[in-house]
Write a protein that holds these residues in place. Sequence first.
Motif, PDB file in Angstrom:
ATOM      1  N   LEU A 110       0.913  -1.432  -0.127  1.00 52.37           N
ATOM      2  CA  LEU A 110      -0.005  -0.047  -0.149  1.00 52.37           C
ATOM      3  C   LEU A 110       0.892   1.305  -0.074  1.00 52.37           C
ATOM      4  N   GLY A 111       1.874   1.171   0.572  1.00 52.55           N
ATOM      5  CA  GLY A 111       3.021   2.387   0.658  1.00 52.55           C
ATOM      6  C   GLY A 111       3.071   2.892  -0.924  1.00 52.55           C
ATOM      7  N   TYR A 112       3.277   1.925  -1.828  1.00 48.95           N
ATOM      8  CA  TYR A 112       3.445   2.369  -3.181  1.00 48.95           C
ATOM      9  C   TYR A 112       2.505   3.382  -3.773  1.00 48.95           C
ATOM     10  N   PHE A 113       1.099   3.157  -3.277  1.00 50.05           N
ATOM     11  CA  PHE A 113       0.282   4.247  -3.738  1.00 50.05           C
ATOM     12  C   PHE A 113       0.144   5.381  -2.817  1.00 50.05           C
ATOM     13  N   GLY A 114       0.678   5.269  -1.740  1.00 49.77           N
ATOM     14  CA  GLY A 114       0.925   6.751  -0.926  1.00 49.77           C
ATOM     15  C   GLY A 114       2.017   7.620  -1.635  1.00 49.77           C
ATOM     16  N   LYS A 115       2.766   7.092  -2.735  1.00 49.58           N
ATOM     17  CA  LYS A 115       3.768   8.033  -3.404  1.00 49.58           C
ATOM     18  C   LYS A 115       3.425   8.293  -4.916  1.00 49.58           C
ATOM     19  N   HIS A 116       2.070   7.712  -5.274  1.00 52.00           N
ATOM     20  CA  HIS A 116       1.847   7.766  -6.566  1.00 52.00           C
ATOM     21  C   HIS A 116       0.398   8.357  -6.594  1.00 52.00           C
ATOM     22  N   ASP A 117      -0.255   9.431  -7.173  1.00 48.90           N
ATOM     23  CA  ASP A 117      -1.472   9.804  -7.110  1.00 48.90           C
ATOM     24  C   ASP A 117      -2.176   9.054  -8.284  1.00 48.90           C
ATOM     25  N   LEU A 118      -3.541   9.268  -8.246  1.00 49.56           N
ATOM     26  CA  LEU A 118      -4.452   8.487  -9.159  1.00 49.56           C
ATOM     27  C   LEU A 118      -4.331   8.916 -10.525  1.00 49.56           C
ATOM     28  N   ALA A 119      -3.869  10.171 -10.689  1.00 48.16           N
ATOM     29  CA  ALA A 119      -3.762  10.615 -12.226  1.00 48.16           C
ATOM     30  C   ALA A 119      -2.668  10.067 -12.862  1.00 48.16           C
ATOM     31  N   ASP A 120      -1.445  10.242 -11.946  1.00 51.08           N
ATOM     32  CA  ASP A 120      -0.113   9.536 -12.379  1.00 51.08           C
ATOM     33  C   ASP A 120      -0.310   8.112 -12.847  1.00 51.08           C
ATOM     34  N   LEU A 121      -1.094   7.255 -11.965  1.00 49.35           N
ATOM     35  CA  LEU A 121      -1.213   5.992 -12.286  1.00 49.35           C
ATOM     36  C   LEU A 121      -2.127   5.727 -13.583  1.00 49.35           C
ATOM     37  N   THR A 122      -2.960   6.182 -13.528  1.00 48.26           N
ATOM     38  CA  THR A 122      -4.123   6.536 -14.796  1.00 48.26           C
ATOM     39  C   THR A 122      -3.245   6.620 -16.128  1.00 48.26           C
ATOM     40  N   GLU A 123      -2.314   7.745 -15.974  1.00 46.03           N
ATOM     41  CA  GLU A 123      -1.471   7.988 -17.182  1.00 46.03           C
ATOM     42  C   GLU A 123      -0.496   7.056 -17.387  1.00 46.03           C
ATOM     43  N   THR A 124      -0.107   6.225 -16.444  1.00 45.89           N
ATOM     44  CA  THR A 124       0.708   5.032 -16.892  1.00 45.89           C
ATOM     45  C   THR A 124       0.155   3.961 -17.585  1.00 45.89           C
ATOM     46  N   LEU A 125      -1.257   3.568 -16.918  1.00 51.88           N
ATOM     47  CA  LEU A 125      -2.021   2.550 -17.558  1.00 51.88           C
ATOM     48  C   LEU A 125      -2.480   2.929 -18.885  1.00 51.88           C
ATOM     49  N   MET A 126      -3.102   4.162 -19.233  1.00 54.41           N
ATOM     50  CA  MET A 126      -3.719   4.178 -20.500  1.00 54.41           C
ATOM     51  C   MET A 126      -2.518   5.022 -21.200  1.00 54.41           C
ATOM     52  N   ALA A 382      -1.695  -4.787  10.701  1.00 54.53           N
ATOM     53  CA  ALA A 382      -2.242  -5.921  11.194  1.00 54.53           C
ATOM     54  C   ALA A 382      -2.693  -6.828  10.123  1.00 54.53           C
ATOM     55  N   ALA A 383      -2.781  -6.068   8.876  1.00 50.59           N
ATOM     56  CA  ALA A 383      -3.585  -6.921   7.790  1.00 50.59           C
ATOM     57  C   ALA A 383      -2.587  -6.862   6.631  1.00 50.59           C
ATOM     58  N   ARG A 384      -1.246  -6.399   7.059  1.00 43.80           N
ATOM     59  CA  ARG A 384      -0.199  -6.576   5.979  1.00 43.80           C
ATOM     60  C   ARG A 384      -0.503  -5.895   4.665  1.00 43.80           C
ATOM     61  N   LEU A 385      -1.284  -4.810   4.974  1.00 41.62           N
ATOM     62  CA  LEU A 385      -1.262  -3.805   3.765  1.00 41.62           C
ATOM     63  C   LEU A 385      -0.094  -2.981   3.780  1.00 41.62           C
ATOM     64  N   TRP A 386       0.558  -3.028   4.792  1.00 44.04           N
ATOM     65  CA  TRP A 386       2.179  -2.437   4.914  1.00 44.04           C
ATOM     66  C   TRP A 386       2.869  -3.594   5.595  1.00 44.04           C
ATOM     67  N   ASP A 387       4.258  -3.676   5.388  1.00 40.99           N
ATOM     68  CA  ASP A 387       4.915  -4.437   5.919  1.00 40.99           C
ATOM     69  C   ASP A 387       5.814  -3.676   7.067  1.00 40.99           C
ATOM     70  N   VAL A 388       5.854  -4.344   8.261  1.00 35.56           N
ATOM     71  CA  VAL A 388       6.482  -3.320   9.332  1.00 35.56           C
ATOM     72  C   VAL A 388       8.113  -3.381   8.904  1.00 35.56           C
ATOM     73  N   ASP A 389       8.740  -2.261   9.700  1.00 35.03           N
ATOM     74  CA  ASP A 389      10.056  -2.154   9.192  1.00 35.03           C
ATOM     75  C   ASP A 389      10.816  -3.013  10.360  1.00 35.03           C
ATOM     76  N   LYS A 390      10.407  -3.123  11.463  1.00 33.99           N
ATOM     77  CA  LYS A 390      11.259  -3.639  12.620  1.00 33.99           C
ATOM     78  C   LYS A 390       9.991  -4.576  13.578  1.00 33.99           C
ATOM     79  N   GLY A 391      10.352  -5.543  14.338  1.00 34.90           N
ATOM     80  CA  GLY A 391       9.487  -6.425  15.067  1.00 34.90           C
ATOM     81  C   GLY A 391       8.703  -7.165  13.890  1.00 34.90           C
TER      82      GLY A 391
END
Length: 580
Positions: A110-126, A382-391
């Motif tokens: 999920l962290g990847y999508f925090g760095k790329h907005d929807l318009a950017d991803l749409t431009e890539t796909l289309m 808790a749902a592994r939408l992100w992976d923890v850095d430590k622990g």
Amino acid sequence: MFWKNVQRKYALTDHGVKNIQKGTLWTVIVNLVVICGMGILYKLMSGFMDTLTKGSPLPSLLLFIGVTALFLVISYTVHLQQYRATYGLVYGEVKDVRIGLAERLRRLPLGYFGKHDLADLTETLMGDVNRLEHVWSHCLSYLYGSAISTAIIAAGMLAYDWRMALACLWGVPVAFGLLFGSRKVYKKRSEENKKSAVRVADGIQETLENIREIRATNQENRFLEELNEKIDRNEKIMRKGELTIGIFVNLASVIMRLGVATTILTGTSLILGGKVDFMVLFMFLLAITRIYAPFDQALALIAEMFVSQVSANRLQEVHDTPTAEGTEVFMPKGHDIEFRNVSFAYDNQEVLSGVSFTAKEGEVTALVGPSGSGKSTCARVAARLWDVDKGSVLVGGVDISGVDPEVLLSDYSMVFQDVVLFDDTVMENIRLGKYGATDEEVLAAAKAANCDEFVEKLPNGYATPIGENGAKLSGGERQRISIARALLKDAPIVLLDEATASLDVENETKVQGALSRLLTGKTVLVIAHRMRTVEAADKIVVLADGKVAEEGSPAELLKKEDGLFRRMTKLQSAGAEWSI
């Protein structure tokens, strides 16, 4: 090795690079067949010249017609195969690439999508895939095929007469050298153009998504002025880029075309010196038209290839981003969720630091604390939408970092404050909770979530389309559909992110009734902003500055004189008594 580099450089799939190889092969065959046609014409003209100058008999007309007919059949066949290999096959590559990108995005953290907005991803796909589609179908096979066939033809020309061959061919390497030398200019212009196009798409999306707020604050003119400015800037950058490319392409074309003049001059000089006859010059002039024809197109195509490199890099960046992987076997001993010294950071800014607690199966564990304390982040890791850095985070004693996210999430149901619905019927929106669920199962979940009450008032009941993101429904109705999904899934772990915070009293009561059915016997992790919503929780974990400040039952925490939970409860109680 060469084709591996081509595959990566132009973001091709394994199947796609094989298609490019087929297209290249058929382009070589087509060019060689066409040059053979030039040879037939040369032989015919040579025969006529011998008749005129030496009195030789005319070539057999029947033989010429037969050879010409055979040539036309072969030419049609190889051109048809070339078309299928360069267009028919490559068009399927677009579908494969888009599906592959979607699958890749689905598996990215999920962290990847925090760095790329929807318009950017749409431009890539289309946009980026569209640009590369033209390169895959029109450029690569033609360019590589033309280069190989020209090398073969050039070898034959050099063997026949190296002087005439050099006079014909010198412009080709010079022209392409000029274009390759200007790659940095193309890349810079293309990067500027892509950034500008993304800004325009982002501006349009932002305006449409926030049109209600824009109108409510009378900011239409300001937003439109800013959007128009972005569009005008994009147009200016595009014109500048097209002009730059046009100058280099046309200059290269002129240089290459000078080969015609040098061929005529060299041939004339050799004829006057008695070293060759006119038919040799005629043959080379025929050959040069075939050599220049594919390269005329290639000059424009190679410029497009340079420009497309930015799009290819954007696609490759998605493929290079590591996905969340893990085993497809998940057999936990129960469904306790245990945080063991968990730390996590967004962009090097620490959000969780040494967090440890356990949410037991069959109990409701509430996460409370000030804004920015890390509550939502805990639910996501808790749902592994992100992976923890430590622990580590364990479910039933199993470290979830080693479990495939899709397998893991089959044991999770999530009900968030911001519900996402699709422009489909009520029935299909609920069925999203369990793929392949029968209508009876969907209706039972809907009834348990108190959906019947509002669905009966819809024109077509459960078959009524609800609009984009449930635009035709109220907040409480949308929330109940979300709960019905979770009930239908019936997963052993439930994550709640203040599912009733934005509802009125009547709807909140109905939604809470639906939630009580959902939570029975499950491991429940609740993110709470209002203290009164966690009064019945079995355990409360209070977070502050990314750390566990205190934990215990509501009664235990309320007894702590200087406790954070007690202070927050008092503040909210005082705020509830405020009036105008």
